[in-house]
Structure formats: C-alpha cells, structure tokens
Design an enzyme around this catalytic site. Structure first.
Site, PDB file in Angstrom:
ATOM      1  N   PHE A 215       0.820  -1.206   0.000  1.00 41.69           N
ATOM      2  CA  PHE A 215       0.000   0.000   0.000  1.00 41.69           C
ATOM      3  C   PHE A 215       0.859   1.263   0.000  1.00 41.69           C
ATOM      4  CE2 PHE A 215      -2.007   3.391   2.441  1.00 41.69           C
ATOM      5  CZ  PHE A 215      -3.267   3.506   1.853  1.00 41.69           C
ATOM      6  N   ASP A 216       1.863   1.313   0.868  1.00 39.34           N
ATOM      7  CA  ASP A 216       2.726   2.494   0.978  1.00 39.34           C
ATOM      8  C   ASP A 216       3.437   2.799  -0.342  1.00 39.34           C
ATOM      9  OD1 ASP A 216       2.176   1.500   3.591  1.00 39.34           O
ATOM     10  OD2 ASP A 216       3.823   2.702   4.370  1.00 39.34           O
TER      11      ASP A 216
END
Length: 425
Positions: A215-216
C-alpha cells in the site's frame, strides 16, 4: 465491514473537482478541530499497544502545538487488542479506535484516513521503532502548505538506524529494485512513518489497489508520478525484534505489486488524473511547458556545441570534432533536460536514462555526420561558416527528434504528463 467505536464521517467525500488539486495553503494558527490524526494500525498487539499509545499521547501533548487525535485501527485482532484499544479510547480524550473485520495494514489506513476530517493524516507503527522527535518535522511541511506528503527515511544521510544485517539488506535491495524498475525518486518506501494532506489522500486512496504492505509503495509511486511534492525526513530507527511482518510472503506480494505497477507505467495507464496542483498556468508536465524548457536547454546546448566544434576542428578534423562536441553536449543535454524539462530529482534511474540518452545521441550523430558528409561531397572544400550552418540545421532536426524520444522513451511520461515538479527532499 467496519465497526466504529466513535461516530465520525465515513467514506470518501463526493463532489470533488476533477481538474486538479487546489493550491496548497497553510493551516490557520488557531484551529478548533484536530489538525493531525495519527493512525496506529495494529494486529494482535496486546503487549505493545497500551505503552506505545500512552507514550505517543504524552509526546503529542507536550510537543505538538495544535489539537490532535490518535486513532487505533485494529484490523481483525484475535487477542486482547480490541479491549485495550477501547479502554484507551475511553481514558484518553484525544484517542479513538476503529475495528475492521479483515486484515491488512493498507486496508486499515484506507478506512481510518477516509473517515477522518483532520487536514493532516499520518501513521506510525505501534512498536514506535521511529523516534517520535521526528513526528513534528514530518508533518510541519504539510501544515505550512509546503508539501503534499511526507515520509520518514532510514536510508538518507543523517538517519541513525539500528537493525540486523538481514533486514538491512532486504530493505536496501527493495529500494534499489524500486529505483531500477519503477524509476522512483524517494529513498525509503517501507518506513512505517508517513503523513499526507487530507485533500491529497481523498484523491489518492481510491486509486491505490493494494490493501496490504505494498500500500505504501503504491501510494508514493502514484503521488510522485502525478508531480506531488514529497518531503523526506531522516529518522532515528531501532528495529523491533518482535516484528509481525512475514518476510517471504510480503516480499512475494511486493514483487507482484512492482510488476503490476510496472505494467501500468509501460501501458501509460497509471491513474494520476486530477492529482496535479493548480498553478494558475500550464502544469509542469504539460507539453507547452516542456517544449519551452526543452527549447531553452536546446539553445544553450547548440551554442556549446558550436563553440566546441570550432575549438576542436583543427585538431580532430570535421567528423571528429562533430562527434566529440556532440557527445559532450548530449550528456550535458540529457542531464539538464532530466532536471529542468522533465522535473526528475535524485539519482534513481539516472544511469539508465543517460544510457538511453546516448542512444538518442547516436541518432543525432548519424544525422549531423551524414549532413557533413553530404556537404563535402556536393561542395568540395567548404568553408567553416558553411559547415557550421549545415551542422546547425542538421542539429535542429536532430533536436526535434531528441525531444520526441526523450518524452516518449527516455523520461517515460505518466498519462497526464511527465513527472515534472517532483521534489524529494
């Protein structure tokens, strides 16, 4: 499905403009509502949750000059974590918690950030591996309106990191892989210490597909490709030996994510529409702006090329002088266009782009050398002014082709323009 322990807005705002983000403005000095919402995503953290949240709360109370909130995002814990989170929310006026039925750090951040109304959103890992003194430097550029996102980095000069060799090697290899495959400019994608302005998060979150550890990285790649400003903060970081991250499945998932995003970049389908900041003029990545900057670089390169050709003509002959002058100017031209025309910062991908630039140089060399050879065949013994005129004309044709190749191949553009304006500090 989520269970909210305190009432609050849910889902992403609707009715947002689609023609770009508004100008960044500093937040007012006196803000009645929480300015910062720090999310702590947790899964089965009954041992660390309470001491970490109380330490974070005390730190913010003592050092943060604005109202704040701490949100514990429990993603499907099966131990005592939910009971501890509920007790902390009841005892600490600035704390709340949400409960998710499904696992995934990315999923927890998406839900917590989507429901928050704080203008600055952040998250940090529950083990507090990152020293909290970096929290105010992390969010200050977002509060002041200087930047769109901020990340902690363990790989920048000034960072102090204590961790085992295995995690050090894995982290550095991962970030090298990102720079070589996705040509990113940020230095540390995985540090669990990040912040984003809410107006940016409202646009970014619907575009991020991953709900786990990638996600990051996906969030940062989309933001950087859209030309958003990313601020980096060197951090002091101590490895948690009890980390819950399963390295092999996480690494495999990261590789799948890199392949997916690499494919989107190759196809030109990375979703960055509507993410550029309003500037009151042509966006940094627009064709008009790029042509103007490329033209300015081209004029300087042409002047340098002519001067070098004249200086080397006697010693190297016309073809040799042309080759050496063009080679030198091609390297300088690629570097200048990389930074000024296409807005790329940092060393990520620079060698690969220079190699492609040299391939483009080969095309320019063929055009100018061919024009020079044709001149000497048709006009025996031409004077140097005639050679210079012919070379300048041939170089202008080569310049047009160079711009097209730089834009479409060397510095691959995102769907709404190149990565102009990316700033990583």
């Amino acid at each position: 499905m989520t269970k909210t322990m305190r009432p609050g807005p849910t889902g992403l705002p609707t009715g947002l403009p689609v023609d770009g983000l508004p100008l960044r403005l500093p937040l007012p000095a006196h803000h009645p509502e929480p300015v910062l919402d720090v999310v702590v995503p947790v899964f089965n953290e009954e041992r660390d949750l309470e001491p970490s949240v109380r330490r974070l709360h005390a730190h913010l109370r003592e050092t943060f000059p604005y109202p704040f909130r701490i949100t514990v995002a429990d993603n499907a814990s099966t131990d005592a974590t939910p009971r501890i989170a509920a007790r902390l929310a009841a005892e600490l006026p600035e704390a709340e918690w949400i409960r998710l039925a499904d696992k995934g750090r990315g999923r927890a951040l998406r839900v917590a950030w989507s429901r928050s109304r704080a203008p600055v959103l952040a998250y940090l890992d529950v083990d507090l591996s990152t020293e909290l003194t970096a929290l105010l430097p992390l969010v200050a550029p977002l509060i002041s309106g200087h930047s769109d996102m901020a990340i902690g980095t363990r790989l920048a000069r000034g960072s102090r990191v204590v961790r085992g060799p295995k995690r050090e090697i894995i982290s550095r290899c991962y970030n090298v892989l990102l720079r070589s495959t996705l040509a990113v400019g940020f230095s540390d994608a995985q540090c669990g210490f990040k912040a984003v302005r809410r107006d940016v998060a409202e646009r970014l979150l619907p575009l991020v597909e991953d709900s786990e550890w990638f996600f990051d990285t996906e969030l940062l790649v989309i933001a950087e490709r859209a030309g958003l400003r990313i601020h980096e903060v060197p951090v002091d970081w101590v490895d948690d030996p009890d980390s819950r991250v399963d390295l092999i499945p996480t690494a495999v998932a990261d590789l799948r994510g890199i392949a997916r995003m690499g494919g989107a970049l190759a196809r030109g389908t990375l979703p960055t529409a509507g993410l550029r900041r309003a500037t009151g003029g042509d966006p940094p990545g627009s064709l008009v702006a790029q042509v103007l900057r490329f033209g300015a670089v081209g004029v300087a390169s042409t002047v340098g090329y002519v001067l070098l050709y004249v200086a080397l003509r006697s010693a190297a002959g016309p073809q040799g002088a042309n080759a050496w002058a063009l080679l030198f100017c091609a390297v300088a031209n690629t570097a200048a266009n990389r930074r000024l025309t296409f807005g790329l910062r940092g060393r990520g991908g620079a060698l690969r782009q220079q190699a492609k630039g040299l391939a483009v140089f080969g095309l320019g060399l063929a055009l100018t050398s061919g024009a020079l050879a044709a001149l000497h065949r048709w006009v025996p013994g031409p004077g140097r002014p005639t050679e210079v005129v012919v070379l300048v004309v041939a170089n202008l044709v080569a310049t047009l082709l160079r711009f097209l190749l730089l834009r479409a191949w060397v510095f691959t553009a995102a769907p709404n323009g190149s990565r102009a304006g990316v700033e990583v500090r």
